[in-house]
Design a protein around this motif. Structure first.
Motif, PDB file in Angstrom:
ATOM      1  N   LEU A  88      52.250  47.663  56.427  1.00 47.20           N
ATOM      2  CA  LEU A  88      50.974  47.073  56.830  1.00 47.20           C
ATOM      3  C   LEU A  88      51.053  45.547  56.854  1.00 47.20           C
ATOM      4  O   LEU A  88      50.542  44.910  57.784  1.00 47.20           O
ATOM      5  N   ILE A  89      51.719  44.965  55.878  1.00 49.16           N
ATOM      6  CA  ILE A  89      51.895  43.499  55.866  1.00 49.16           C
ATOM      7  C   ILE A  89      52.723  43.077  57.086  1.00 49.16           C
ATOM      8  O   ILE A  89      52.405  42.081  57.746  1.00 49.16           O
ATOM      9  N   SER A  90      53.757  43.843  57.407  1.00 49.50           N
ATOM     10  CA  SER A  90      54.563  43.540  58.600  1.00 49.50           C
ATOM     11  C   SER A  90      53.731  43.649  59.874  1.00 49.50           C
ATOM     12  O   SER A  90      53.885  42.836  60.791  1.00 49.50           O
ATOM     13  N   ALA A  91      52.845  44.636  59.925  1.00 53.25           N
ATOM     14  CA  ALA A  91      51.955  44.770  61.087  1.00 53.25           C
ATOM     15  C   ALA A  91      51.055  43.543  61.203  1.00 53.25           C
ATOM     16  O   ALA A  91      50.835  43.026  62.311  1.00 53.25           O
ATOM     17  N   LEU A 100      44.866  38.511  56.577  1.00 51.97           N
ATOM     18  CA  LEU A 100      44.883  39.938  56.284  1.00 51.97           C
ATOM     19  C   LEU A 100      46.166  40.313  55.536  1.00 51.97           C
ATOM     20  O   LEU A 100      46.133  41.113  54.597  1.00 51.97           O
ATOM     21  N   ALA A 101      47.291  39.724  55.936  1.00 52.52           N
ATOM     22  CA  ALA A 101      48.562  39.981  55.240  1.00 52.52           C
ATOM     23  C   ALA A 101      48.454  39.611  53.762  1.00 52.52           C
ATOM     24  O   ALA A 101      48.901  40.363  52.886  1.00 52.52           O
ATOM     25  N   LEU A 102      47.841  38.478  53.481  1.00 54.71           N
ATOM     26  CA  LEU A 102      47.665  38.049  52.079  1.00 54.71           C
ATOM     27  C   LEU A 102      46.743  38.993  51.324  1.00 54.71           C
ATOM     28  O   LEU A 102      46.988  39.318  50.156  1.00 54.71           O
ATOM     29  N   SER A 103      45.694  39.443  51.969  1.00 56.02           N
ATOM     30  CA  SER A 103      44.766  40.372  51.347  1.00 56.02           C
ATOM     31  C   SER A 103      45.466  41.683  50.979  1.00 56.02           C
ATOM     32  O   SER A 103      45.276  42.219  49.879  1.00 56.02           O
ATOM     33  N   VAL A 104      46.279  42.192  51.896  1.00 56.13           N
ATOM     34  CA  VAL A 104      47.019  43.433  51.646  1.00 56.13           C
ATOM     35  C   VAL A 104      48.031  43.220  50.522  1.00 56.13           C
ATOM     36  O   VAL A 104      48.188  44.076  49.636  1.00 56.13           O
ATOM     37  N   LEU A 105      48.693  42.069  50.522  1.00 52.84           N
ATOM     38  CA  LEU A 105      49.655  41.766  49.455  1.00 52.84           C
ATOM     39  C   LEU A 105      48.962  41.745  48.091  1.00 52.84           C
ATOM     40  O   LEU A 105      49.476  42.296  47.114  1.00 52.84           O
ATOM     41  N   ALA A 118      57.785  43.098  50.833  1.00 56.00           N
ATOM     42  CA  ALA A 118      56.391  42.769  51.141  1.00 56.00           C
ATOM     43  C   ALA A 118      56.169  41.258  51.112  1.00 56.00           C
ATOM     44  O   ALA A 118      55.487  40.705  51.990  1.00 56.00           O
ATOM     45  N   TYR A 119      56.738  40.595  50.118  1.00 57.27           N
ATOM     46  CA  TYR A 119      56.590  39.140  50.034  1.00 57.27           C
ATOM     47  C   TYR A 119      57.232  38.459  51.235  1.00 57.27           C
ATOM     48  O   TYR A 119      56.675  37.507  51.788  1.00 57.27           O
TER      49      TYR A 119
END
Length: 162
Positions: A88-91, A100-105, A118-119
């Motif tokens: 999801l972070i890659s997406a 959004l990537a930070l939120s998912v992380l 993920a990081y």
């Protein structure tokens, strides 16, 4: 339909394999159709099927669909894995959605703690969003965690700092 024609049994493994094949072939719409068909057939998708569908959305540059699948997964009571969060972070990274990537992380960290894959994806998302200071903060955070850093992590961070 081809599964029917070939007499292939419909189960979680065959559906997950088909979804994964769609992901590898870059056909995210078919992957999502298969996920829907799987559920309609009364076969409950596991994290493996959901992960493949999220990855298909990543390859299709469709982070909003990936997020929808992620939310559906949680609603259905299927526990996300580190692979789920990383996909999801890659997406988000591919779709230029660094916030959004930070939120998912952050959500991932509450369950699993730091993960270099993920990081790295989050750092890359920040790089694409020209957020070099935040990228550097994440790099320092993962470095302090003791996780073994990868070439991808270093490259993503260097690109962010350019």
């Amino acid at each position: 339909r081809q599964m029917d024609d070939e007499g292939v049994p419909k189960n979680e493994i065959t559906y997950s394999s088909a979804i994964s094949a769609c992901e590898k072939g870059g056909n995210w719409r078919t992957a999502l159709d298969l996920l829907k068909t799987m559920k309609s057939a009364g076969i409950m998708p596991t994290a493996i099927a959901y992960n493949a569908a999220i990855s298909a959305c990543e390859k299709g540059l469709n982070p909003s669909k990936a997020l929808e699948i992620f939310d559906e997964m949680k609603r259905e009571g299927v526990r996300p894995t580190v692979v789920t969060f990383s996909a999801l972070i890659s997406a988000c990274e591919k779709g230029q959605q660094w916030k959004l990537a930070l939120s998912v992380l952050e959500e991932m960290k509450t369950t699993f703690g730091p993960n270099v894959i993920a990081y790295s994806a989050a750092i890359s998302a920040l790089s694409k969003g020209q957020q070099w200071e935040k990228a550097w903060e994440l790099f320092c955070e993962i470095e302090r965690s003791g996780e073994k850093l990868s070439v991808v992590t270093y490259n993503a961070t260097m690109t962010a700092l350019e």
